[in-house]
Write a protein that holds these residues in place. Structure first.
Motif, PDB file in Angstrom:
ATOM      1  N   LEU A  20      -3.227  -1.692  -4.344  1.00 58.12           N
ATOM      2  CA  LEU A  20      -3.880  -1.247  -5.565  1.00 58.12           C
ATOM      3  C   LEU A  20      -2.857  -1.123  -6.685  1.00 58.12           C
ATOM      4  CD1 LEU A  20      -6.213   1.576  -4.214  1.00 58.12           C
ATOM      5  CD2 LEU A  20      -6.751  -0.826  -4.600  1.00 58.12           C
ATOM      6  N   ALA A  21      -3.286  -1.474  -7.893  1.00 58.86           N
ATOM      7  CA  ALA A  21      -2.432  -1.341  -9.071  1.00 58.86           C
ATOM      8  C   ALA A  21      -3.175  -0.517 -10.111  1.00 58.86           C
ATOM      9  CB  ALA A  21      -2.084  -2.704  -9.644  1.00 58.86           C
ATOM     10  N   THR A  77       1.969   0.380  -8.427  1.00 61.15           N
ATOM     11  CA  THR A  77       1.378  -0.429  -7.370  1.00 61.15           C
ATOM     12  C   THR A  77       1.663   0.214  -6.022  1.00 61.15           C
ATOM     13  OG1 THR A  77       1.779  -2.400  -8.695  1.00 61.15           O
ATOM     14  CG2 THR A  77       1.277  -2.747  -6.384  1.00 61.15           C
ATOM     15  N   THR A  78       0.645   0.266  -5.191  1.00 64.64           N
ATOM     16  CA  THR A  78       0.804   0.828  -3.844  1.00 64.64           C
ATOM     17  C   THR A  78       1.283  -0.263  -2.904  1.00 64.64           C
ATOM     18  OG1 THR A  78      -1.450   0.297  -3.166  1.00 64.64           O
ATOM     19  CG2 THR A  78      -1.095   2.437  -4.228  1.00 64.64           C
ATOM     20  N   PRO A  79       1.893   0.105  -1.801  1.00 61.94           N
ATOM     21  CA  PRO A  79       2.198  -0.895  -0.787  1.00 61.94           C
ATOM     22  C   PRO A  79       0.892  -1.399  -0.175  1.00 61.94           C
ATOM     23  CG  PRO A  79       2.831   1.294  -0.033  1.00 61.94           C
ATOM     24  CD  PRO A  79       2.393   1.425  -1.451  1.00 61.94           C
ATOM     25  N   GLN A  80       0.957  -2.547   0.454  1.00 61.09           N
ATOM     26  CA  GLN A  80      -0.249  -3.117   1.044  1.00 61.09           C
ATOM     27  C   GLN A  80      -0.639  -2.320   2.290  1.00 61.09           C
ATOM     28  OE1 GLN A  80       0.054  -7.288   1.788  1.00 61.09           O
ATOM     29  NE2 GLN A  80      -2.119  -7.566   1.440  1.00 61.09           N
ATOM     30  N   MET A  81      -1.881  -1.831   2.279  1.00 65.42           N
ATOM     31  CA  MET A  81      -2.432  -1.040   3.381  1.00 65.42           C
ATOM     32  C   MET A  81      -3.871  -1.463   3.626  1.00 65.42           C
ATOM     33  SD  MET A  81      -1.154   2.850   2.858  1.00 65.42           S
ATOM     34  CE  MET A  81      -0.791   3.035   1.133  1.00 65.42           C
ATOM     35  N   PRO A  82      -4.422  -1.092   4.781  1.00 64.42           N
ATOM     36  CA  PRO A  82      -5.830  -1.414   5.037  1.00 64.42           C
ATOM     37  C   PRO A  82      -6.763  -0.703   4.051  1.00 64.42           C
ATOM     38  CG  PRO A  82      -4.722  -0.803   7.078  1.00 64.42           C
ATOM     39  CD  PRO A  82      -3.776  -0.520   5.952  1.00 64.42           C
TER      40      PRO A  82
END
Length: 80
Positions: free
Chosen positions: A33-34, A39-44
């Motif tokens: 998410l941005a 920006t967040t790290p990639q997660m489920p």
């Protein structure tokens, strides 16, 4: 009757746990998410939805307490 209510409660809790488990297992796609340049790290997907649910469950009662106190104070000051 007391034992019957306990069994119904246990079945209801089991059903909720199974629904949550199914939700988590079905939403394992990774996303990032941005927002406003952050920006967040990639997660489920399920992680973001669960965090949003928990934040909402905490924020609702807290806001209710804050605004409830303000309303009660204004009602008390009007009645006196």
């Amino acid at each position: 009757m007391r034992g019957f209510k306990g069994v119904i409660l246990a079945l209801l809790v089991l059903f909720v746990v199974l629904v949550i488990l199914a939700f988590v297992l079905e939403n394992q796609q990774g996303v990032a998410l941005a927002f406003l340049g952050w920006t967040t790290p990639q997660m489920p997907v399920s992680v973001f939805v669960t965090v949003a649910l928990i934040v909402g469950l905490v924020a609702g009662p807290v806001l209710g307490l804050v605004f409830g106190r303000k309303l009660n104070k204004s009602r008390i000051s009007r009645s006196t």
